[in-house]
Design an enzyme around this catalytic site. Sequence first.
Site, PDB file in Angstrom:
ATOM      1  N   GLU A  54       0.879  -1.157   0.000  1.00 25.42           N
ATOM      2  CA  GLU A  54       0.000   0.000   0.000  1.00 25.42           C
ATOM      3  C   GLU A  54       0.920   1.212   0.000  1.00 25.42           C
ATOM      4  O   GLU A  54       1.846   1.275   0.811  1.00 25.42           O
ATOM      5  CB  GLU A  54      -0.876   0.038   1.263  1.00 25.42           C
ATOM      6  CG  GLU A  54      -1.853   1.195   1.218  1.00 25.42           C
ATOM      7  CD  GLU A  54      -2.534   1.492   2.554  1.00 25.42           C
ATOM      8  OE1 GLU A  54      -1.998   1.086   3.609  1.00 25.42           O
ATOM      9  OE2 GLU A  54      -3.591   2.143   2.541  1.00 25.42           O
ATOM     10  N   ARG A 279       5.894 -13.035   9.112  1.00 28.58           N
ATOM     11  CA  ARG A 279       6.599 -11.787   8.839  1.00 28.58           C
ATOM     12  C   ARG A 279       7.903 -11.743   9.611  1.00 28.58           C
ATOM     13  O   ARG A 279       8.096 -12.465  10.602  1.00 28.58           O
ATOM     14  CB  ARG A 279       5.754 -10.567   9.209  1.00 28.58           C
ATOM     15  CG  ARG A 279       5.223 -10.567  10.622  1.00 28.58           C
ATOM     16  CD  ARG A 279       4.806  -9.159  11.060  1.00 28.58           C
ATOM     17  NE  ARG A 279       5.954  -8.404  11.552  1.00 28.58           N
ATOM     18  CZ  ARG A 279       5.872  -7.171  12.051  1.00 28.58           C
ATOM     19  NH1 ARG A 279       4.715  -6.558  12.068  1.00 28.58           N
ATOM     20  NH2 ARG A 279       6.955  -6.558  12.516  1.00 28.58           N
ATOM     21  N   LYS A 289       4.943  -0.242   9.375  1.00 28.02           N
ATOM     22  CA  LYS A 289       4.872   1.084   8.790  1.00 28.02           C
ATOM     23  C   LYS A 289       4.347   2.131   9.768  1.00 28.02           C
ATOM     24  O   LYS A 289       4.831   3.254   9.796  1.00 28.02           O
ATOM     25  CB  LYS A 289       3.987   1.010   7.540  1.00 28.02           C
ATOM     26  CG  LYS A 289       4.502   1.825   6.418  1.00 28.02           C
ATOM     27  CD  LYS A 289       4.157   1.302   5.025  1.00 28.02           C
ATOM     28  CE  LYS A 289       2.842   0.619   4.874  1.00 28.02           C
ATOM     29  NZ  LYS A 289       2.586   0.199   3.479  1.00 28.02           N
TER      30      LYS A 289
END
Length: 580
Positions: A54, A279, A289
Site C-alpha cells: 500500500e 513476517r 509502517k
Amino acid sequence: MNHQKSGSKNTKSNTNTRENDNNTSDTNFIRQAIEEDIASNRFDGRVHTRFPPEPSGYLHIGHAKAICISFGIAEDYDGLYNLRFDDSNPITEESEYVEAIKRDVHWLGFDWEEREFYASDFFETLYEYAVKLIEKEKAYVCDLTPDEMRTYRGTLVTPGKDSPYRNRSVEENLTLFGGMRNGEFPDGSRTLRAKIDMSSPNLNMRDPVMYRILRAHHYRHGDNWCIYPTYDFTHGQSDSIEGVTHSLCDVQFEDHRPLYDWFLESLEIYQPRQIEFARLNLTYTVLGKRKLKVLVEEGHVNGWDDPRLPTLAGMRRRGYTPESIRNFCNRIGVSKADNLIEIGQLEYSIRDDLNRNAPRVMAVLNPVKVIIDNYPEGQVEMLDADNNPEDENAGTRKIPFSKEIYIEREDFMEDPPRKFYRLAPGREVRLKHAYYITCENVVKDENTGEIVEIHCTYDPETRGGWSDDGRRVQGTLHWVSAEHAVNAEVRLYDSLFTEREPENAAEGADWMKFLNPDSLEILNNCKVEPSLLDAPPESRYQFLRMGYFCVDSDTTPEKLVFNRTVPLRDSWAKIQKGQK
RNA sequence: AGGGCGGUGGCCAAGCGGUAAGGCACAGGUCUUUGGAACCUGCAUGCGUAGGUUCGAAUCCUACCCGCCCUGCCA
C-alpha cells in the site's frame, strides 16, 4: 532436494550481479506447495506472483523479505511477478510513496517490466463484481452505523446477529448501491456488505464490508469515486484479474483466506491460491509502517532514509548493498513460525559482501599526531597499497607518506595492558604499507595532560612494511599523512533501541521509551587519505581496521561525510571486556 | 460458541516412519602487513509435555501445556 534453478533466468535488465548464494535454503513449504501445483498442472503449470504494497509509507527490510520470497520464487520457476499498489484507501496513500517504493524495489534488484498495477485501476471492474454479487443475493446495502455494526458483529466467543437490512430486495440493493456511487448519501451512512454468515466463528465471515462511502481525494483518481472497496473485496479480485497463481502474504491474513476464496467462488472467476508465511521481526528495532511513520513524523529520526532506520531507503544510505539484503533474506528462510532474527545476522550479510567487494582505504577517526623524528623534513614518498586483498583484480593505489602522520588515538597507550599489540613507549609497530616505527616519547598538554604528539623513529630498511631480518612486529596500524589528509565528518550509528524487543519489553505499549539516545555519534575531526577526495555518494569502502563506511548524500565539495555501515568484528574489544 | 496458526540448540531453519542438514552466534586452534578475512575443530542421546502405535517416532494417534493472530466502514 534441488529444485530447478533455471539457467536462463535473469537475462533481462537486472543490472545487479545475482550471485547464487549457496546458503540459500532451497526448500521451504511455499516452494513445496508450488512444486505440487506444477506437478498437478494446477494453473497450467504457471507460476505468477505479486508484491502488493500500500503506498502509505516506505518499504522496510520486512518488505524486502516478502519481495524476495514472491519475486525470488517467480524467478526460480521461470514465472512472472507483478508489482501492484494496493491503493484502495485514499486517506493514507500518496504518490510520493509509490515513487519511493518503485525506486526501492528496483534498487533491490527486481524488474517487474510492464507488469505494474494499481488496485485502484480495477475500481470499475470491482464495482461490476459487486453488482454481480448483489444480483446473486450475496451482497446487500446496510444502514447500520459503525457502532451498531460492531454490536451486531458479536464477539470472539458469541455469535453475531443479522443486520435488519440483510434481506433487502435485489432491486432495492441495486438502487441503493448505485446511489452510494452517485454520491446520494453522506460519508459513512451506508455500506455494501457480503451476505455470508453472522454466526461464523471466523469474524471475517460475519458479513464483511465490501464498500464504504468516503469522500476523499484519491492520489490517482482524484474525486472520481466516493465509494471505496475494502482490502478484502479488492485483494483477491486483483490477484484474479492479474492472473496471479500464488498470492503469498503475511500469516495475519490466514483468517482472511476463507473470505478471499468466498469472493472468488461466488463471483465465479479465476481463483489464485493464497499461501501465508511469517513476517520478519528484528532485534533492537521496530518494523511496521505505522511505527516507522511515528519515528519519522515526530522527528526521532531525520526522515524515511535516516541510516538508523530499517527502511530500504535508510539502509541504502547507511551503506547496505542490495545483494547483502537479498542474501540476508535467503539465509533467514521462510516458515510460519513466529521469529525474531538477531540484528547480527544482517550485519553478517553486509560484512560478507563488503569484505569481498569494498576497496580498502585508510582513515583515522580520532586522530593523534605522530612525528617521525628521523624522517627527512619535507620528504614525501608515494607508497603502494593494495585496494583489496580479497580481490586479485582490485589493483593498487599510491598513498603519500611523510614525516608527520595521524594514527588512531586508541592505537597508543602509555601503560598498555597485556595483549595490547599496538603502539606504546619503546614498542615497535608496523604502519600498514609503510614502515616499522618505534615510539620514543610523547608530548602532553601541560594543562590537560592529554597526549598531543607521539615521537617515533622509523627503520628505513622496512619500506613497504617488510623487514629482511625476519624481525616480527605484533601490531599493524593504519595512518594518514598529516599534510595530505582530507578532513571528513563521520557518522557512527548504534541501534535505534536499547531493548532487544522494544515492542514487547514495555509494560504498556510504550516502545518509544526504549529509543537509544546515543544512536547517532558524529565525529568531526576525521582524517582520510586523499584518494577519497572525489568519492561519490553511496560509494562504499572499508576503512582499514575500522569498519565499512559509505559516502553520505550530505557530502558537499567542501565537506566529505561518511556513514559507518557496520564496524569490523573486533576481537580486541572482547579481550578487553574479558580483562575487566 | 470461539476460531485460525505455530512450538526442532542462544537466534533462524531443514526434516515428511529408518536413527537430528545448514547458517548466524559462541568456544578453542591454524594462518595473517587489517586483533579483519580465510581455514580447522567443538557445539541437541535431543525435537513443548505425557502417554500410545511401531522392529523403529521430531515425523502417526490421544490428551494436555505454551505462544502468536482475529471483535476497522485500515491494509
